[in-house]
Design an enzyme around this catalytic site. Structure first.
Site, short mmCIF file in Angstrom:
data_model
loop_
_atom_site.label_atom_id
_atom_site.label_comp_id
_atom_site.label_asym_id
_atom_site.label_seq_id
_atom_site.Cartn_x
_atom_site.Cartn_y
_atom_site.Cartn_z
N VAL A 7 41.60 34.99 34.33
CA VAL A 7 40.75 35.83 33.48
C VAL A 7 41.54 37.04 33.01
CG1 VAL A 7 38.55 37.04 33.31
CG2 VAL A 7 38.78 35.09 34.87
N THR A 45 41.93 40.44 32.77
CA THR A 45 41.45 41.71 33.33
C THR A 45 42.65 42.60 33.60
OG1 THR A 45 41.63 41.09 35.67
CG2 THR A 45 39.61 40.42 34.51
N LYS A 103 39.81 33.60 49.91
CA LYS A 103 38.79 33.07 49.00
C LYS A 103 38.16 31.79 49.54
CE LYS A 103 38.70 36.24 45.89
NZ LYS A 103 37.47 37.04 45.73
N ASP A 109 32.63 52.62 49.44
CA ASP A 109 33.73 51.78 49.89
C ASP A 109 33.13 50.62 50.66
OD1 ASP A 109 35.95 50.56 50.98
OD2 ASP A 109 36.87 52.41 51.72
N GLY A 126 36.36 45.47 35.42
CA GLY A 126 36.78 44.14 34.98
C GLY A 126 35.60 43.20 34.81
N ILE A 127 35.63 42.08 35.53
CA ILE A 127 34.55 41.11 35.46
C ILE A 127 33.24 41.76 35.88
CG2 ILE A 127 33.64 38.97 36.48
CD1 ILE A 127 36.55 38.02 36.73
N TYR A 149 45.75 35.38 49.66
CA TYR A 149 44.60 35.49 48.76
C TYR A 149 43.79 34.20 48.77
CZ TYR A 149 42.07 36.07 44.31
OH TYR A 149 41.08 36.16 43.35
#
Length: 260
Positions: free
Chosen positions: A189, A191, A160, A68, A21-22, A156
């Site tokens: 975004v 993705t 963050k 990982d 993705g990004i 989430y």
């Protein structure tokens, strides 16, 4: 240094953790500005794909590694093997979209482990080497959810916001060693991780219309912020969060009142 060279990353080794993705665009963008890039991902095909693209489009010896981020010992061992690193970019993260009271303990652990503990492991693996060499730029991806929330984003958002505070603390601790630490906070975004949202016409439109630009971001639109923070163009920038959200957090709703 000339202004023309301020964004050059020539001669620098950059590590990107999370190459899909990004992250894939970040790998290509750093390589385009002259960096030698090591792509790290839990899936070697993903890391390989980003690395092969960087090699095909730009000169340089780039490499891919399957790792990982939650395996602290393996990550630290790889960091030692890679040698001096001037730029670290952490994009790895996940989300489970559920209201808080519906979250299971297992889901909570998954999100917190990858987003917060994984970032912590990355900082611990690569930060000491940068401090010892007296230079470096650490960049981790936060989110507009570190600033604003909505139903279903609670865990989430908490991770963050936690990442941002952890980065600010590290910026204070490593500043005397010449290491800068910053966050990039994307808006919405396009993705693979957001495909579920974009597949819902109403949800897709609601997100697009919330920003000042009236659309979703493309992954490559995050690259400029990373290159800026990695380069000498930002030598006095640390402890910051660079918001790349198309104006989302600047706007109080999307209603345009009648004038006149």
């Amino acid at each position: 240094m000339s202004y023309a060279d301020m964004f050059s990353l020539a001669g620098r080794h950059a590590v990107v953790i999370g190459a899909g993705g990004i992250g894939a665009e970040v790998v290509a963008g750093l390589a385009a500005h002259g960096a030698r890039v090591s792509s790290l991902d839990k899936s070697l095909p993903t890391a390989d794909s980003a690395t092969q693209r960087a090699a095909a489009e730009h000169e340089g010896e780039h490499a891919a590694y399957e790792i990982d981020i939650l395996d602290e010992a393996a990550l630290s061992e790889l960091a030692a093997q890679l040698g001096p690193v001037e730029v670290l970019v952490v994009t790895a993260a996940m989300n489970v979209r559920k209201q808080l009271l519906d979250y299971t303990a297992e889901e909570y652990d998954r999100v917190v482990d990858l987003n917060l503990r994984g970032t912590f492991h990355a900082l611990r693996a690569f930060g000491p080497g940068m401090a010892e060499q007296g230079r470096g730029s650490i960049i981790a991806f936060s989110s507009l959810r570190a600033l604003t929330v909505e139903p279903g984003q609670g865990v989430y958002a908490a991770t963050k916001a936690g990442v941002v505070q952890m980065l600010r603390t590290l910026a204070a601790e490593l500043g005397p060693n010449g290491v800068r630490v910053n966050a990039v906070a994307p808006g919405v975004v396009e993705t693979p991780l957001t495909q579920q949202i974009r597949s819902d016409e109403q949800w897709n439109h609601a997100y697009a219309s919330k920003s000042a630009l009236g659309r979703w971001a493309r992954p490559e639109e995050m690259v400029g912020a990373v290159v800026y923070l990695a380069s000498d163009a930002s030598t006095f920038v640390t402890g910051s969060q660079l918001v790349v959200d198309g104006g989302w957090t600047a706007i109080d709703g999307r209603f345009t009142p009648p004038f006149g």
